[in-house]
Write an enzyme that holds these catalytic residues in place. Structure first.
Site, PDB file in Angstrom:
ATOM      1  N   ARG A 124       2.047   9.248  -5.766  1.00  0.00           N
ATOM      2  CA  ARG A 124       1.676  10.552  -6.339  1.00  0.00           C
ATOM      3  C   ARG A 124       2.076  10.666  -7.807  1.00  0.00           C
ATOM      4  O   ARG A 124       2.297   9.675  -8.472  1.00  0.00           O
ATOM      5  CB  ARG A 124       2.286  11.712  -5.525  1.00  0.00           C
ATOM      6  CG  ARG A 124       2.085  11.620  -4.015  1.00  0.00           C
ATOM      7  CD  ARG A 124       0.639  11.624  -3.609  1.00  0.00           C
ATOM      8  NE  ARG A 124       0.493  11.863  -2.177  1.00  0.00           N
ATOM      9  CZ  ARG A 124      -0.551  11.432  -1.474  1.00  0.00           C
ATOM     10  NH1 ARG A 124      -1.516  10.701  -2.031  1.00  0.00           N
ATOM     11  NH2 ARG A 124      -0.640  11.725  -0.199  1.00  0.00           N
ATOM     12  N   ALA A 149      -4.153  14.856   5.541  1.00  0.00           N
ATOM     13  CA  ALA A 149      -3.909  13.559   6.185  1.00  0.00           C
ATOM     14  C   ALA A 149      -2.935  12.752   5.349  1.00  0.00           C
ATOM     15  O   ALA A 149      -3.104  12.636   4.136  1.00  0.00           O
ATOM     16  CB  ALA A 149      -5.229  12.800   6.320  1.00  0.00           C
ATOM     17  N   ASP A 164       1.407   2.614   3.553  1.00  0.00           N
ATOM     18  CA  ASP A 164       0.547   3.794   3.418  1.00  0.00           C
ATOM     19  C   ASP A 164       1.388   5.074   3.405  1.00  0.00           C
ATOM     20  O   ASP A 164       0.959   6.117   3.893  1.00  0.00           O
ATOM     21  CB  ASP A 164      -0.536   3.865   4.505  1.00  0.00           C
ATOM     22  CG  ASP A 164      -1.632   4.869   4.146  1.00  0.00           C
ATOM     23  OD1 ASP A 164      -1.784   5.198   2.956  1.00  0.00           O
ATOM     24  OD2 ASP A 164      -2.324   5.356   5.062  1.00  0.00           O
ATOM     25  N   HIS A 212       2.747  14.515   1.490  1.00  0.00           N
ATOM     26  CA  HIS A 212       2.140  15.812   1.187  1.00  0.00           C
ATOM     27  C   HIS A 212       3.232  16.848   1.417  1.00  0.00           C
ATOM     28  O   HIS A 212       4.072  16.666   2.302  1.00  0.00           O
ATOM     29  CB  HIS A 212       0.984  16.131   2.143  1.00  0.00           C
ATOM     30  CG  HIS A 212      -0.214  15.241   1.971  1.00  0.00           C
ATOM     31  ND1 HIS A 212      -1.222  15.516   1.086  1.00  0.00           N
ATOM     32  CD2 HIS A 212      -0.553  14.086   2.576  1.00  0.00           C
ATOM     33  CE1 HIS A 212      -2.154  14.565   1.150  1.00  0.00           C
ATOM     34  NE2 HIS A 212      -1.766  13.671   2.046  1.00  0.00           N
ATOM     35  N   HIS A 269       0.861  -1.195   0.000  1.00  0.00           N
ATOM     36  CA  HIS A 269       0.000   0.000   0.000  1.00  0.00           C
ATOM     37  C   HIS A 269       0.890   1.236   0.000  1.00  0.00           C
ATOM     38  O   HIS A 269       1.437   1.606   1.043  1.00  0.00           O
ATOM     39  CB  HIS A 269      -0.897   0.002   1.244  1.00  0.00           C
ATOM     40  CG  HIS A 269      -1.863   1.151   1.321  1.00  0.00           C
ATOM     41  ND1 HIS A 269      -3.172   0.987   1.675  1.00  0.00           N
ATOM     42  CD2 HIS A 269      -1.713   2.473   1.077  1.00  0.00           C
ATOM     43  CE1 HIS A 269      -3.790   2.150   1.653  1.00  0.00           C
ATOM     44  NE2 HIS A 269      -2.919   3.076   1.304  1.00  0.00           N
ATOM     45  N   ASN A 286      -5.229   7.198  -6.068  1.00  0.00           N
ATOM     46  CA  ASN A 286      -5.909   8.480  -5.761  1.00  0.00           C
ATOM     47  C   ASN A 286      -5.055   9.687  -6.128  1.00  0.00           C
ATOM     48  O   ASN A 286      -4.857  10.596  -5.332  1.00  0.00           O
ATOM     49  CB  ASN A 286      -6.340   8.532  -4.288  1.00  0.00           C
ATOM     50  CG  ASN A 286      -5.181   8.439  -3.322  1.00  0.00           C
ATOM     51  OD1 ASN A 286      -4.159   7.823  -3.619  1.00  0.00           O
ATOM     52  ND2 ASN A 286      -5.320   9.034  -2.148  1.00  0.00           N
ATOM     53  N   HIS A 294       1.355   5.388  -1.693  1.00  0.00           N
ATOM     54  CA  HIS A 294       0.929   6.509  -2.528  1.00  0.00           C
ATOM     55  C   HIS A 294       2.195   7.133  -3.102  1.00  0.00           C
ATOM     56  O   HIS A 294       2.979   7.721  -2.362  1.00  0.00           O
ATOM     57  CB  HIS A 294       0.175   7.555  -1.692  1.00  0.00           C
ATOM     58  CG  HIS A 294      -1.058   7.003  -1.046  1.00  0.00           C
ATOM     59  ND1 HIS A 294      -2.300   7.068  -1.623  1.00  0.00           N
ATOM     60  CD2 HIS A 294      -1.227   6.350   0.132  1.00  0.00           C
ATOM     61  CE1 HIS A 294      -3.194   6.482  -0.830  1.00  0.00           C
ATOM     62  NE2 HIS A 294      -2.567   6.037   0.244  1.00  0.00           N
ATOM     63  N   LEU A 341      -5.040   9.210   7.968  1.00  0.00           N
ATOM     64  CA  LEU A 341      -6.321   8.508   8.095  1.00  0.00           C
ATOM     65  C   LEU A 341      -6.140   7.055   7.675  1.00  0.00           C
ATOM     66  O   LEU A 341      -5.452   6.810   6.685  1.00  0.00           O
ATOM     67  CB  LEU A 341      -7.387   9.192   7.230  1.00  0.00           C
ATOM     68  CG  LEU A 341      -7.824  10.563   7.769  1.00  0.00           C
ATOM     69  CD1 LEU A 341      -8.674  11.293   6.745  1.00  0.00           C
ATOM     70  CD2 LEU A 341      -8.576  10.409   9.091  1.00  0.00           C
ATOM     71  N   HIS A 380      -4.630  -0.605   6.046  1.00  0.00           N
ATOM     72  CA  HIS A 380      -4.155   0.106   7.237  1.00  0.00           C
ATOM     73  C   HIS A 380      -5.086  -0.071   8.440  1.00  0.00           C
ATOM     74  O   HIS A 380      -5.658   0.896   8.940  1.00  0.00           O
ATOM     75  CB  HIS A 380      -3.898   1.583   6.954  1.00  0.00           C
ATOM     76  CG  HIS A 380      -4.838   2.251   5.974  1.00  0.00           C
ATOM     77  ND1 HIS A 380      -6.191   2.193   6.075  1.00  0.00           N
ATOM     78  CD2 HIS A 380      -4.582   3.002   4.877  1.00  0.00           C
ATOM     79  CE1 HIS A 380      -6.746   2.866   5.093  1.00  0.00           C
ATOM     80  NE2 HIS A 380      -5.783   3.359   4.346  1.00  0.00           N
ATOM     81  N   HIS A 419     -10.411   1.306   1.817  1.00  0.00           N
ATOM     82  CA  HIS A 419     -10.171   2.282   2.883  1.00  0.00           C
ATOM     83  C   HIS A 419     -11.338   2.095   3.844  1.00  0.00           C
ATOM     84  O   HIS A 419     -12.452   2.512   3.560  1.00  0.00           O
ATOM     85  CB  HIS A 419     -10.123   3.713   2.341  1.00  0.00           C
ATOM     86  CG  HIS A 419      -9.807   4.697   3.425  1.00  0.00           C
ATOM     87  ND1 HIS A 419      -8.566   5.260   3.583  1.00  0.00           N
ATOM     88  CD2 HIS A 419     -10.556   5.156   4.457  1.00  0.00           C
ATOM     89  CE1 HIS A 419      -8.572   6.040   4.657  1.00  0.00           C
ATOM     90  NE2 HIS A 419      -9.776   5.994   5.203  1.00  0.00           N
ATOM     91  N   LYS A 474      -9.394  -0.278  -5.751  1.00  0.00           N
ATOM     92  CA  LYS A 474      -9.450   0.383  -4.448  1.00  0.00           C
ATOM     93  C   LYS A 474     -10.793   1.051  -4.220  1.00  0.00           C
ATOM     94  O   LYS A 474     -11.240   1.853  -5.038  1.00  0.00           O
ATOM     95  CB  LYS A 474      -8.322   1.433  -4.360  1.00  0.00           C
ATOM     96  CG  LYS A 474      -8.284   2.224  -3.057  1.00  0.00           C
ATOM     97  CD  LYS A 474      -7.782   1.387  -1.898  1.00  0.00           C
ATOM     98  CE  LYS A 474      -7.881   2.098  -0.560  1.00  0.00           C
ATOM     99  NZ  LYS A 474      -6.736   2.952  -0.278  1.00  0.00           N
TER     100      LYS A 474
HETATM  101  C1  NCD Z   1      -3.755   9.035   2.048  1.00  0.00           C
HETATM  102  C2  NCD Z   1      -3.329  10.056   1.009  1.00  0.00           C
HETATM  103  O1  NCD Z   1      -2.828  11.114   1.399  1.00  0.00           O
HETATM  104  O2  NCD Z   1      -3.459   9.781  -0.186  1.00  0.00           O
HETATM  105  N1  NCD Z   1      -3.814   9.672   3.331  1.00  0.00           N
HETATM  106  C3  NCD Z   1      -3.751   9.064   4.540  1.00  0.00           C
HETATM  107  O3  NCD Z   1      -3.906   9.751   5.552  1.00  0.00           O
HETATM  108  N2  NCD Z   1      -3.492   7.785   4.656  1.00  0.00           N
HETATM  109  C4  NCD Z   1      -5.034   8.427   1.636  1.00  0.00           C
HETATM  110  C5  NCD Z   1      -5.401   7.217   2.454  1.00  0.00           C
HETATM  111  O4  NCD Z   1      -4.801   6.156   2.291  1.00  0.00           O
HETATM  112  O5  NCD Z   1      -6.292   7.348   3.299  1.00  0.00           O
HETATM  113 ZN    ZN Z   2      -3.421   4.996   1.754  1.00  0.00          ZN
END
Ligand code: NCD
Ligand code: ZN
Length: 358
Positions: free
Chosen positions: A20, A266, A250, A254, A16, A44, A18, A222, A177, A139, A102
């Protein structure tokens, strides 16, 4: 008892992540590719990856962002919307590179606006996934503002996940998660078609880390970290060797500017510290013997893939290893997850290759 200071295991994967897009992707991809052989890449981004064609384009952008010579393999996902068609699932299943779909409840987390409001509307797609053997990655939080943020995982299990599993027991689902004792207990009570991924930060943090001694935006993600009993349950599940619990970082970068503002985003960027952090937790729990199962064996088994054929050696250094506080992107800095204790484990770099310095 002599302390274990060296551990050779199959190369871990991240189930898992991200990664980007654009400048952020170019800055973070190498960090995931450094310790992990493969990653389930979350869809996402903006706009979300809703088709196999878009997943193929995104996959190429990920590959382009890797350092030259990297053997990292991105495993792609589709973002489930109420307009996803069963035919798209067939295309995904035969693509060879889409490994999961997802489900984001609309409004539950970052870039989830295009997610699912009414599970009824995606039932034909979920039925096709069950037939195709495609994994549904969820999620697991309700987005209902009337539900306390600490109860949203439990509410999702009761209101969405459990009814769905009763209707479609053949569907293979990952509760992503998992953060609560309730969630861990639910997975334990279910059969082999339900698994859960576990993050490094939920092995370490409780809500006090976020909310006491000042507000800590870099510990906010989150599902939000919960209480000490929840953390205990998540740790116990991770080190248990039960194949239904496996590693998913996860890692969710950001820009610091987006985290450190009145409505901070988050997501925790942990790719540089994730593996060291997990190794340390397993050491603390006296279960280093189960580390390989958690980070390298149980994930591929659930996804019907072979475990990595290559191996890495983790070495415990006497002195804490140097970790960057933040990494730089073309758009600004991104703070790296600091578990709040010194990290001692590090993947050994083969002779002749440069060790990453900060
Ligand atoms: C994730 C994100 O920023 O894409 N944020 C997070 O707090 N984990 C999205 C997600 O997995 O909830
Ligand atoms: Zn995530």
């Amino acid at each position: 008892m002599t302390r274990v200071t060296e551990l050779t295991i199959r190369r871990p994967d991240d189930w898992h992540a991200h990664l980007r897009d654009g400048a952020m992707l170019r800055a973070v991809a190498e960090w995931t590719a450094r310790d992990f052989g493969r990653a389930i890449v979350m869809p996402n981004v903006v706009p979300p990856v809703t088709t196999v064609a878009a997943a193929d384009d995104y996959r190429r952008r990920v590959l382009d962002a890797l350092p030259a010579g990297s053997a990292f393999e991105p495993l792609m996902t589709l973002y489930l919307t109420e307009s996803t068609t069963p035919e798209e699932i067939d295309r995904a299943a035969s693509s060879g590179f889409v490994k999961a779909v997802k489900l984001f409840p609309a409004g539950a987390t970052t870039n989830s606006e295009n997610g699912v409001r009414d599970i009824e509307r995606v039932m034909p797609v979920l039925e096709r996934m069950a037939v195709a053997g495609m994994v549904l990655s969820v999620h697991g939080e309700v987005a209902d503002p009337g539900v306390d943020v600490f109860d949203r995982e439990a509410a999702f299990i009761d209101l969405v996940l459990d009814p769905l599993r009763r209707r479609l027991p053949e569907l293979r689902i990952v509760l992503e998660h998992v953060t609560s004792a309730y969630g861990v207990g639910y997975v334990l009570s279910a059969g082999r078609n339900l698994a859960a991924s576990i993050t490094p930060h939920h092995l370490v943090l409780t809500r006090s880390h976020i909310l006491s001694g000042g507000l800590h935006p870099h510990y906010y993600c989150l599902p939000v970290a919960k209480g000490p009993e929840d953390r205990r349950a998540v740790r116990r599940a991770a080190v248990s060797g039960d194949p239904r619990f496996f590693f998913g970082s996860d890692s969710a970068p950001h820009l610091d500017a987006a985290k450190e503002r009145a409505t901070g985003s988050a997501g925790i960027f942990n790719a540089p510290t994730a593996l060291a952090c997990v190794a340390q937790v397993f050491e603390e729990e006296g279960r280093l013997d189960k580390l390989e199962t958690f980070v390298a064996l149980s994930g591929p088994a659930f996804y019907n893939l072979l475990a990595s054929s290559s191996r890495i050696t983790l070495r415990r250094r006497e002195q804490p290893v140097a970790i960057p506080d933040r990494i730089m992107t073309a758009d600004g800095p991104v703070t790296v997850f600091d578990p709040g204790f010194p990290l001692h484990w590090r993947v050994e770099v083969p002779d002749g290759q440069d060790e990453k310095t900060f």
